[in-house]
Design a protein around this motif. Structure first.
Motif, PDB file in Angstrom:
ATOM      1  N   SER A   1       0.792  -1.236   0.000  1.00  0.00           N
ATOM      2  CA  SER A   1       0.000   0.000   0.000  1.00  0.00           C
ATOM      3  C   SER A   1       0.818   1.276   0.000  1.00  0.00           C
ATOM      4  O   SER A   1       0.470   2.258  -0.632  1.00  0.00           O
ATOM      5  N   GLU A   2       1.901   1.259   0.771  1.00  0.00           N
ATOM      6  CA  GLU A   2       2.666   2.505   0.931  1.00  0.00           C
ATOM      7  C   GLU A   2       3.282   2.937  -0.395  1.00  0.00           C
ATOM      8  O   GLU A   2       3.480   4.131  -0.628  1.00  0.00           O
ATOM      9  N   PHE A   3       3.593   1.960  -1.255  1.00  0.00           N
ATOM     10  CA  PHE A   3       4.085   2.307  -2.590  1.00  0.00           C
ATOM     11  C   PHE A   3       2.915   2.642  -3.525  1.00  0.00           C
ATOM     12  O   PHE A   3       2.971   3.570  -4.307  1.00  0.00           O
ATOM     13  N   VAL A   4       1.860   1.813  -3.415  1.00  0.00           N
ATOM     14  CA  VAL A   4       0.778   1.895  -4.396  1.00  0.00           C
ATOM     15  C   VAL A   4      -0.062   3.163  -4.231  1.00  0.00           C
ATOM     16  O   VAL A   4      -0.471   3.778  -5.208  1.00  0.00           O
ATOM     17  N   THR A   5      -0.304   3.578  -2.987  1.00  0.00           N
ATOM     18  CA  THR A   5      -1.263   4.670  -2.777  1.00  0.00           C
ATOM     19  C   THR A   5      -0.608   6.018  -2.488  1.00  0.00           C
ATOM     20  O   THR A   5      -1.237   6.912  -1.933  1.00  0.00           O
ATOM     21  N   SER A   6       0.647   6.171  -2.865  1.00  0.00           N
ATOM     22  CA  SER A   6       1.283   7.484  -2.694  1.00  0.00           C
ATOM     23  C   SER A   6       1.312   8.213  -4.026  1.00  0.00           C
ATOM     24  O   SER A   6       1.165   7.610  -5.083  1.00  0.00           O
ATOM     25  N   TYR A   7       1.528   9.522  -3.928  1.00  0.00           N
ATOM     26  CA  TYR A   7       1.582  10.353  -5.129  1.00  0.00           C
ATOM     27  C   TYR A   7       3.048  10.552  -5.516  1.00  0.00           C
ATOM     28  O   TYR A   7       3.959  10.074  -4.854  1.00  0.00           O
ATOM     29  N   THR A   8       3.270  11.247  -6.622  1.00  0.00           N
ATOM     30  CA  THR A   8       4.613  11.673  -7.008  1.00  0.00           C
ATOM     31  C   THR A   8       5.333  12.278  -5.793  1.00  0.00           C
ATOM     32  O   THR A   8       4.742  13.095  -5.086  1.00  0.00           O
ATOM     33  N   PRO A   9       6.560  11.888  -5.542  1.00  0.00           N
ATOM     34  CA  PRO A   9       7.235  12.287  -4.286  1.00  0.00           C
ATOM     35  C   PRO A   9       7.681  13.752  -4.230  1.00  0.00           C
ATOM     36  O   PRO A   9       8.859  14.052  -4.127  1.00  0.00           O
TER      37      PRO A   9
ATOM     38  N   ILE B   1       8.549  12.532   3.422  1.00  0.00           N
ATOM     39  CA  ILE B   1       7.645  11.407   3.666  1.00  0.00           C
ATOM     40  C   ILE B   1       7.478  10.548   2.409  1.00  0.00           C
ATOM     41  O   ILE B   1       6.470   9.872   2.219  1.00  0.00           O
ATOM     42  N   SER B   2       8.486  10.598   1.530  1.00  0.00           N
ATOM     43  CA  SER B   2       8.446   9.799   0.306  1.00  0.00           C
ATOM     44  C   SER B   2       9.794   9.135   0.048  1.00  0.00           C
ATOM     45  O   SER B   2      10.116   8.819  -1.096  1.00  0.00           O
TER      46      SER B   2
ATOM     47  N   THR C   1       9.745   5.653  -2.011  1.00  0.00           N
ATOM     48  CA  THR C   1       9.645   5.765  -3.468  1.00  0.00           C
ATOM     49  C   THR C   1      10.937   6.352  -4.032  1.00  0.00           C
ATOM     50  O   THR C   1      11.461   5.874  -5.039  1.00  0.00           O
TER      51      THR C   1
ATOM     52  N   ASN D   1       7.398   5.700   3.349  1.00  0.00           N
ATOM     53  CA  ASN D   1       6.460   6.388   2.459  1.00  0.00           C
ATOM     54  C   ASN D   1       5.169   6.712   3.180  1.00  0.00           C
ATOM     55  O   ASN D   1       4.754   5.972   4.058  1.00  0.00           O
TER      56      ASN D   1
ATOM     57  N   TYR E   1      -4.547  12.646   2.691  1.00  0.00           N
ATOM     58  CA  TYR E   1      -3.604  13.103   1.670  1.00  0.00           C
ATOM     59  C   TYR E   1      -4.276  14.229   0.878  1.00  0.00           C
ATOM     60  O   TYR E   1      -4.586  14.059  -0.305  1.00  0.00           O
TER      61      TYR E   1
ATOM     62  N   GLY F   1       2.883   6.251  -6.638  1.00  0.00           N
ATOM     63  CA  GLY F   1       4.116   7.018  -6.468  1.00  0.00           C
ATOM     64  C   GLY F   1       4.471   7.826  -7.709  1.00  0.00           C
ATOM     65  O   GLY F   1       5.618   8.227  -7.897  1.00  0.00           O
TER      66      GLY F   1
END
Lengths: 443, 134, 485
Positions: free
Chosen positions: A92-100, A105-106, A109, C70, C78, C283
């Motif tokens: 999830s932490e990779f899948v549901t994040s936005y462009t860093p 907090i990225s 990635t 992350n 968010y 990401g």
């Protein structure tokens, strides 16, 4: 609806803070003439159970190597994906994040992409790689645009042996510009014929694919030499990245840009996308390179950290003067590729690449002994083109009925190659699978 | 950011509206960006300059200067031919921040019409203009 | 204030891959060799690529630790303006990973892949229904590529008419991708300013629109979070000069089932499946940026297109005016499956409710914060609202500092310094999947930061303190780029 956390009480109390009486009233700034009166004409909502049944049925109506046998690649390859790759890239932490954009907090990635850039640069033998692009076709198109920017010339040379779809995307991207394209034909060995380049001084870049669409390994040394001789850049493309587990990489021969499709690196075929545009070049060209870049720096306490960098090349800052159309990367696919490469290691990549070569050679020799004819003399990796014996097209159709795809018909792409087929075999094709196909062909 | 009173604006050079400066060096003119511009841009990370030998008309873009999050065009304050560029900026773009008038100069030109220098602002006029921007 | 979500935990360090590899390890189950070796006698390298060898557990720990550094939607709120970081349903992931989809090859004869073609065909239909358009292509791999495709379509449309237009009108509130996409097709962006209330006016557009101008690229709702109420009149002005209205659908999450852009003047529109239709951002990608068009632009859409006749779905390249291909195959099909799964779960009723709740959440947050933060335009908003750092800037606290401070409270910061027309912008988009309690917590965090900016501004400059790393030196990274190890 399980995705909405609002209770009726929540809605009421929030509306009162906002000073509205109903949800509908929230939209009173929209002129009534713009508002939709009728309901959208969409199927009724499904429960999760119903959706599973529906999707299972749609999925079952497709052909994969689980319910069929596919002996085709042509830009989309069947490679085994370890459970660890899927599990890690699915976190999830990779899948549901936005462009860093917020690096503190990225870092997950960012480090992963920095590592991906490094592994990609090493695989392709170049100094630097970007954080990835949409797919092999857009990577090639962006590579050509980059070469045009660097050289300030307006003509490019494109090998006819580049995947026809990738050639198509390059043409689409260049259509509104004043750039012209010189086509490089196929030689008798199945490699690109460089003779149209003789005496030309207007060529910005020579683009080839290796292994090319016929599966043949191009002579990059000669291509780079010829390009240098006419003061053109070399853009080395590929659709089967795994080949570079075994082959000398484009950078070794002095190619300026290496770009292509990385789907082979642990990414499912999934009907052709999402895939992975890999893109590498020389450090001296980095400010003209398209796409995102992650770089190393340190935080205020001196700890190592990673950030998006050189972003002034990008659209959100440079707007109409941006170096590319790309404002995102295919980050998750780049992550998958990095995990896959790390799982195999250099040793494993080489062993697996050799195995791919051997499987396809086994299939090739079997077909040759059953009436198929070799047409090109060049060495191949895991794909090859053969001319079929008379009557094969009937066998081909009959096999299709049983979900066996015995190669890709080439006349669709090259009308002069009637009755020619492009075959592919990877580590996923056992000797038994291939023997079974050879039996069918015999009959 | 600096207050106008804190800016370092030498008396012996002329200024352009886009915050470039120009200074006579015998037969040629050196050009860079002034203290106001470098302060507004913040940490400069890259300076893109033209090839010596190229020619520009007054007001044309001759290069760009980049901070982490912004790109600014550089406009030439006088028409002329580039005779030299500051190669030190390639590895040390921060010179523009630390020393905009000496080590941080950008290009040296042979002006087509030396009278164009006189058309640029002196320090007093330029200060008036900056106050108008506040 | 209730307990702060942001706390510190045991964060483990993890070296770079090549700092921990050792030759001879392996993390992959090599298939059995059942065929003889046939060495390559041309083009082979003497040795393996320079990539470290690791065992499976090395790889698993490496990436598990990285993932823990992350922040994602599954971790917490968010509210990143313009990005629609809503919950990404797990069922969508399940559907896309079905072997019947994941293992499908794009070039096998169509009758062997009817399931996937049907899904894509139906998805096109749903998107046309939602936007009020007539035809769609799913090929573009992201919003920016959707815009590029749209510009190529417009370019081809004029070329077919024997016209060449050189400009396109782009509002000052537009995403930077708009002028960039236009420029690739040879259209120069003609900027138009929005009025004092943050809206485009037909008059301002009329002053620019002429026969040299291809049309306008307008984001609706715009990046200030307002519905462009004058769009029908603007479209009239543009159409009267033979122009095309391109609508950037980045903010479609505000108006699903409420407005069909195709009915109020838009001719062409891209959607971001990764925003509005709940597919994860990964990401930075993959996303998908399909475009929908009015019938008169359909002949120019990319090839191949999906045709449905005699009960069968097939791919056709029989469109002589098409701009050609834009993707290696059919686009990011994996993303489309997730969006399809979302639309089938929601239906018309819940899609509309999603927009309503997204707008409710944004207006609620705007009302509660507007005393403490300067509101760029104090009017009812759609799904996002734009504040600025004006009140805090007096104490030398900038939007960036506010963003960094929010991290310590356990929130992802909003979008900052965009749109460009609002200096020191803080663009907040809560989305419909956040509860009142979570929004209240975000509000409390914002208020605490505003208070700290008054009383103890130096403290804020130190944030974030609880993250894996502290503020990073971006200048150093850009001056001496180190992009590979």
């Amino acid at each position: 609806m399980r995705y909405f956390p609002h209770t009726a009480g929540d809605v009421e109390s929030m509306l009162s803070v906002v000073g509205r009486h109903s949800l509908d009233e929230l939209f009173s700034s929209i002129p009534p003439s713009c508002r939709l009166e009728d309901k959208l004409d969409l199927p009724d909502p499904m429960t999760e159970w119903e959706l599973n049944d529906h999707m299972n049925a749609l999925a079952a109506a497709n052909t994969t190597s689980e319910n069929g046998k596919l002996f085709i690649g042509a830009g989309s390859y069947d490679h085994f994906i370890p459970a660890s790759v899927a599990a890690l890239s699915g976190r999830s932490e990779f899948v549901t994040s936005y462009t860093p954009y917020q690096p503190e907090i990225s870092q997950g990635t960012l480090q992963a992409i920095y590592e991906y850039q490094t592994l990609t640069a090493r695989l392709l033998g170049l100094e630097t790689a970007n954080a990835s692009m949409y797919d092999g076709a857009s990577a090639l198109a962006e590579g050509m645009l980059m070469a045009l920017r660097l050289s300030k010339k307006r003509t490019i040379a494109l090998s006819r042996l580049i995947h026809p779809h990738c050639q198509g995307v390059v043409r689409t991207y260049l259509a509104p510009t004043d750039c012209t394209i010189v086509e490089l034909p196929c030689g008798t060995d199945g490699r690109t014929d460089l003779s149209p380049l003789k005496g030309r001084t207007d060529i910005a870049a020579v683009a080839v694919q290796s292994p090319n669409f016929f599966g043949v390994i191009e002579d990059l040394e000669t291509i780079v030499g010829t390009a240098k001789g006419i003061n053109a850049l070399t853009v080395a493309s590929f659709t089967e990245a795994l080949a570079y587990g075994l082959l000398q990489p484009p950078g070794y021969f002095g190619a300026d840009i290496a770009c292509g499709e990385g789907q082979s690196m642990g990414i499912p075929r999934i009907f052709g996308g999402p895939a992975l545009g890999m893109f590498a070049s020389r450090m001296e060209y980095v400010r003209n390179m398209p796409g995102r870049l992650v770089g190393v720096t340190s935080d205020r306490e001196g700890a190592r950290g990673f950030v998006l960098t050189l972003s002034t090349r990008e659209q959100h800052i440079r707007r109409e003067k941006a170096t590319s159309n790309i404002c995102t990367n295919n980050s998750l696919c780049a992550l998958i590729a990095a995990i896959y490469m790390a799982s195999l290691g250099g040793t494993g990549l080489r062993r697996l690449a050799q195995l791919n070569r051997d499987k396809s050679e086994y299939l090739k020799s079997g077909l040759l002994s059953r009436g198929f004819r070799s047409v090109f003399t060049g060495q191949t990796f895991n794909e090859f083109v053969l001319e079929a014996p008379a009557g094969f097209s009937r066998t081909y159709r009959k096999l299709l009925e049983r979900k066996i795809v015995a190669g890709l018909r080439m006349d669709r792409y090259y009308p002069d190659l009637k009755n020619h087929y492009l075959f592919c075999a990877t580590e996923r094709h056992s000797k038994a699978d291939m023997d079974a196909l050879l039996e069918e062909v015999n009959a | 950011m600096k207050e106008i009173s804190e800016l370092n604006l030498p008396d012996d050079i002329h200024y352009a509206e886009d915050h470039e400066w120009a200074r006579w060096e015998d037969e040629t003119i050196k050009i860079g960006i002034d203290d106001y511009a470098q302060d507004q841009l913040g940490d400069i990370v890259f300076v893109d300059l033209p090839q010596p030998g190229s020619r520009f008309e007054k007001g044309e873009e001759f290069g760009t200067v980049e901070s982490v999050k912004a790109v600014s065009e550089l406009y030439i304050p006088l028409s002329g031919e580039i005779v030299a560029i500051n190669k030190d900026l390639e590895d040390s773009p921060e010179l523009v921040n630390h020393d905009p008038y000496e080590d941080g100069w950008m290009i040296e030109i042979k002006p087509d019409d030396p009278r164009e220098y006189e058309q640029l602002m002196d320090k007093r006029t330029y200060l008036e203009m900056l106050k108008g921007l506040e | 204030m209730t307990e702060i979500a942001g706390t510190t935990g045991l964060i483990l360090n993890e070296p770079l891959l090549w700092e921990k590899g050792k030759e001879g390890r392996e993390g992959y189950s090599m298939p059995r060799r059942d065929v003889p070796v046939v060495p390559l006698d041309f083009g082979a390298a003497e040795s393996s690529p320079d990539i470290p060898d690791l065992s499976e557990i090395d790889v698993v720990r490496h990436y598990t630790r990285l993932s823990q550094w992350n922040f994602g939607v599954d971790t917490g709120m968010y509210p990143l303006g313009s990005c629609t970081m809503k919950y990404n349903p797990k069922t969508n992931e399940r559907q896309a990973s079905l072997e019947g989809f994941a293992g499908a090859h794009p070039l096998v004869p169509e009758h062997l892949n009817q399931g996937i073609l049907r899904l894509l065909f139906e998805l096109q239909g749903y998107l046309c229904e939602i936007t009020g358009m007539d035809a769609a292509t799913l090929q573009p791999a992201a919003g920016a590529q959707g815009e590029l495709t749209g510009m190529l379509v417009i370019h081809a449309y004029y070329a077919a008419k024997g016209e060449r237009r050189s400009k396109i009108i782009v509002p000052d509130t537009a995403h930077g991708t708009n002028p960039a996409s236009a420029a690739l097709c040879g259209f120069k962006a003609a900027p138009v300013a929005s009025s004092a209330d943050g809206l485009l006016t037909a008059e301002a557009v009329a002053a620019l629109m002429d026969e040299e101008t291809a049309g306008i690229m307008v984001t609706n709702p715009n990046t200030l979070g307002f519905f462009e109420t004058n769009l029908p009149e603007i479209a009239e002005v543009v159409h009267a000069k033979g122009g095309v209205v391109y609508c950037d659908g980045a903010n479609m999450n505000a108006v699903m089932g409420i407005v069909k852009m195709g009915r109020i003047g838009a001719d062409i529109m891209h959607l971001n499946l990764h925003k509005t239709f709940s597919t994860p951002h990964g990401g930075g990608g993959p996303g998908a940026g399909p475009i929908c068009v009015k019938a008169y632009l359909a002949p120019y859409l990319p090839e191949p297109r999906i045709i449905h006749d005699h009960g069968e779905y097939r791919l056709s390249e029989d469109f002589p005016q098409s701009i050609g291909r834009i993707h290696s195959f059919m686009g990011n099909v994996g993303v489309m499956i997730k969006a399809y799964s979302y639309i089938r779960t929601m239906g018309a009723e819940y899609l509309k409710r999603a927009s309503e709740l997204a707008v409710l959440n944004a207006n609620y947050l705007k009302e509660r914060l507007k005393g403490a933060y300067h509101l760029a335009y104090d009017r009812p908003c759609m799904h996002e609202c734009v504040f600025s750092d004006r009140y805090q800037a007096v104490r030398k606290i900038k939007a960036l500092d506010i963003a960094k401070a929010l991290m310590d409270f356990g929130f992802h910061p909003p979008t900052i310094y965009f749109p460009l027309v609002v200096p020191g912008a803080l663009m907040v988009e809560p989305t419909e999947t956040e509860s009142k309690e979570d929004i209240d917590r975000l509000i409390s965090a914002f208020l605490a930061i505003a208070e700290q900016a008054e009383e103890n501004p130096e403290q804020l400059l130190e944030s974030p303190r609880k993250t894996k790393v502290r503020r990073l030196d971006e200048t150093q990274a850009a001056r001496k780029p180190c992009l590979a190890g």
